[in-house]
Write a protein that holds these residues in place. Structure first.
Motif, PDB file in Angstrom:
ATOM      1  N   ASP A  45       0.807  -1.220   0.000  1.00 53.61           N
ATOM      2  CA  ASP A  45       0.000   0.000   0.000  1.00 53.61           C
ATOM      3  C   ASP A  45       0.844   1.275   0.000  1.00 53.61           C
ATOM      4  OD1 ASP A  45      -2.449  -1.377   0.124  1.00 53.61           O
ATOM      5  OD2 ASP A  45      -2.437  -1.416   2.304  1.00 53.61           O
ATOM      6  N   ARG A  81       1.031  -3.681   3.869  1.00 53.12           N
ATOM      7  CA  ARG A  81      -0.390  -3.816   3.524  1.00 53.12           C
ATOM      8  C   ARG A  81      -1.130  -3.555   4.818  1.00 53.12           C
ATOM      9  NH1 ARG A  81      -4.485  -4.753  -0.410  1.00 53.12           N
ATOM     10  NH2 ARG A  81      -2.696  -5.329  -1.658  1.00 53.12           N
ATOM     11  N   TYR A  82      -1.890  -2.482   4.864  1.00 56.05           N
ATOM     12  CA  TYR A  82      -2.626  -2.108   6.073  1.00 56.05           C
ATOM     13  C   TYR A  82      -3.881  -2.963   6.184  1.00 56.05           C
ATOM     14  CZ  TYR A  82       0.625   1.740   6.005  1.00 56.05           C
ATOM     15  OH  TYR A  82       1.787   2.481   5.996  1.00 56.05           O
ATOM     16  N   ASN A  85      -0.659  -4.969  10.333  1.00 59.95           N
ATOM     17  CA  ASN A  85      -0.264  -4.891   8.929  1.00 59.95           C
ATOM     18  C   ASN A  85       0.524  -6.129   8.521  1.00 59.95           C
ATOM     19  OD1 ASN A  85      -0.966  -2.031   9.190  1.00 59.95           O
ATOM     20  ND2 ASN A  85       1.037  -1.793  10.142  1.00 59.95           N
TER      21      ASN A  85
END
Length: 97
Positions: free
Chosen positions: A17, A27-28, A45
């Motif tokens: 992200d 990637r949250y 995350n």
């Protein structure tokens, strides 16, 4: 690329992200409020350092109103054990409270 263009450049790692230059791919997944006034947020995350052969990890971040955000990378194998410890602590706190 330099300057403003760098900040908006999409990462070549498709699940990441982050934009622009970064040292960790993320990637949250979730931001969970602490539940108490002023407690801040706990972020969960996926994360991977930008290094050859770095493993994808689970990252916990903590944001509070009085301190800078802190992060902690966990090996994937450690995450279930930490989740179980948090669950046990919540159960014990409920019984004590």
């Amino acid at each position: 690329m330099t300057g403003i263009v760098d900040r908006n450049t999409v990462c070549s790692v498709k699940w990441c992200d982050e934009k622009g230059r970064h040292t960790v791919h993320r990637r949250y997944l979730a931001s969970v409020p602490g539940g108490m006034s002023g407690a801040g947020l706990v972020g969960v995350n996926l994360a991977q350092r930008v290094q050859p052969r770095a493993s994808v990890c689970v990252e916990l971040t903590v944001t509070t109103p009085w301190a800078a955000t802190a992060g902690f990378l966990l090996a994937v194998t450690a995450a279930p054990e930490i989740a179980a410890a948090l669950t046990e602590a919540a159960e014990r706190a409920t019984h004590l409270g």
